[in-house]
Motif scaffolding. Sequence first.
Motif, short mmCIF file in Angstrom:
data_model
loop_
_atom_site.label_atom_id
_atom_site.label_comp_id
_atom_site.label_asym_id
_atom_site.label_seq_id
_atom_site.Cartn_x
_atom_site.Cartn_y
_atom_site.Cartn_z
N LYS A 225 -12.39 19.25 24.79
CA LYS A 225 -12.99 18.45 25.87
C LYS A 225 -14.50 18.60 25.77
O LYS A 225 -15.02 19.70 25.64
CB LYS A 225 -12.48 18.95 27.23
CG LYS A 225 -13.22 18.37 28.42
CD LYS A 225 -12.40 18.51 29.70
CE LYS A 225 -13.27 18.30 30.92
NZ LYS A 225 -12.51 18.03 32.13
N ASP A 258 -6.73 14.52 24.39
CA ASP A 258 -6.73 13.95 25.75
C ASP A 258 -7.68 12.78 25.69
O ASP A 258 -8.87 12.93 25.37
CB ASP A 258 -7.18 15.02 26.75
CG ASP A 258 -7.17 14.52 28.19
OD1 ASP A 258 -7.64 13.39 28.44
OD2 ASP A 258 -6.71 15.27 29.07
N HIS A 261 -11.30 12.92 27.06
CA HIS A 261 -12.18 14.04 26.74
C HIS A 261 -13.22 13.74 25.68
O HIS A 261 -13.57 14.60 24.87
CB HIS A 261 -11.34 15.25 26.34
CG HIS A 261 -10.61 15.85 27.50
ND1 HIS A 261 -9.94 17.05 27.42
CD2 HIS A 261 -10.48 15.44 28.78
CE1 HIS A 261 -9.41 17.34 28.59
NE2 HIS A 261 -9.71 16.37 29.44
N ASP A 293 -14.16 12.21 31.98
CA ASP A 293 -12.77 12.66 32.11
C ASP A 293 -12.24 12.14 33.45
O ASP A 293 -11.93 12.91 34.36
CB ASP A 293 -12.73 14.19 32.05
CG ASP A 293 -11.29 14.71 31.97
OD1 ASP A 293 -10.40 13.93 31.62
OD2 ASP A 293 -11.09 15.90 32.28
N ASP A 295 -9.51 10.59 34.29
CA ASP A 295 -8.08 10.75 34.59
C ASP A 295 -7.48 9.57 35.35
O ASP A 295 -6.67 9.74 36.26
CB ASP A 295 -7.82 12.06 35.34
CG ASP A 295 -7.91 13.26 34.42
OD1 ASP A 295 -7.52 13.14 33.25
OD2 ASP A 295 -8.39 14.32 34.87
N ASP A 331 -1.68 12.90 31.54
CA ASP A 331 -2.55 13.84 32.26
C ASP A 331 -3.48 12.99 33.12
O ASP A 331 -4.50 12.50 32.63
CB ASP A 331 -3.34 14.72 31.28
CG ASP A 331 -4.22 15.72 32.02
OD1 ASP A 331 -4.16 15.76 33.27
OD2 ASP A 331 -4.98 16.46 31.35
N VAL A 434 -8.33 17.10 37.58
CA VAL A 434 -7.46 17.50 36.45
C VAL A 434 -7.75 16.69 35.21
O VAL A 434 -8.14 15.59 35.24
CB VAL A 434 -5.95 17.37 36.78
CG1 VAL A 434 -5.53 18.49 37.69
CG2 VAL A 434 -5.62 16.03 37.37
#
Length: 434
Positions: A225, A258, A261, A293, A295, A331, A434
């Motif tokens: 990340k 991810d 990231h 990030d 999410d 995620d 998160v």
Amino acid sequence: MAGTYTDPRDRSFIADANAKLTKDLDADYAALGAILSRRGIDIDAVTAMVANFGVAIPSWGVGTGGTRFARFPGRGEPRNVFEKLEDCAVIHSLTGATPTVSLHLPWDHTDDMPGLRQRATALGLGFDAVNSNTFQDRPGQKLSYKFGSLTHTDAAVRAQAVEHNVECIRIGQLLGSRALTVWIGDGANFPGQQHLGRAFERYIESTRQIYDALPADWRMLIEHKMYEPAFYATVIQDWGSSLLAAQTLGPKAFCLVDLGHHAPNVNIEMIVSRLVHARRLGGFHFNDSKYGDDDLDTGSIDPYRLFLVFNELVDAQWRQVPDFNPAHMLDQSHNVTDPIESLMTSAIELQRAYAQALLVDREVLADYQQQNDALMASQTLKRAFTTDVQPILARARLQKGAAIDPVAAYRRSHYRIECAVKRPAAHSFGGGIV
Ligand code: RM4
Ligand code: MN
Ligand code: MN
């Protein structure tokens, strides 16, 4: 029926919801089948592959997420890991696309892990990678992670963080999980705060001990990340550091991508391609993002990018890359939606990207690439991406006994309202961002 609760996992409830939609779906499926057959594609084969696609639900995703400013709890949120499992089962029953759950420890701690596994089995769920957490202190913890965990300057803090990861493996074994995902927040907020090289060396030394504790059939997934919570430098900040660590540790270590990231506009499909080449693509945390990030829900911002990532994955399958088996996990942080609805639609977005990628004519694409026909090569991808594969996705669900229209069925069941009654004492149980 209006106003009354029905368990959305009930087969006859789903069949009833589907009954009204089946005729239209049959017509749409036949029409798409005819279009695809003119392109030499067997629609049923694509549907079968989509039906086989699964993605893990992150346990932390079924509660309402938050930002670093606030968290606005939703109604009837799960209060513990058992209730989270119930929500995951609803998502899987309605979509048929989420057969596994990825736990986060210690957020999902329970003294009854065997009982948790039993309940999961009864619900038809399994466990994907276990996530360790050394990016925050838990109450009563001996040493603080304020200045790092696996890479801390103090060997005692590093040992504590290693022990937590080993404990996660032990718990994962009780659950039938076969991978440990390690993401650390370690890094620096100021130039000079940390010796960049030594921090990485300490990372290798610590993760080596975790690696050595892996059972023979386990994988370690290293998640990179770029920034946050360390805003100047993060120890495992990019896929280069992640790959270097995985290659240094050994064949059971892999890289986890991810999607959120990376810096904005980074070419993630290129990273995927390189990790495939290195045989170290271990898995994904799917989400979407605009700036960092974020999410956000998968496919909600840039579905073409998601398609291009899946294009690389399908290409790797097509080329029969040996031992190619990346884990698929979501995620996401759901701040303004019902998490169950977000997770269902996100799982479907992944299947959509997968189905579209399966429609790419790879022989033809290879020819255009060979001839340096940039325009037609790009049009070949676009033709697959712009095909409306909705009937394929719905048919795959129907075949599995899931819902043709999962969100509509979910709303009709009044599950959330029932949860609000059954789970009155909603309180914060874990992470915000998160
Ligand atoms: C991080 C990272 C990890 C997740 C935590 C909660 O940003 O994405 O995968 O475990 O958040
Ligand atoms: Mn992640
Ligand atoms: Mn993240």
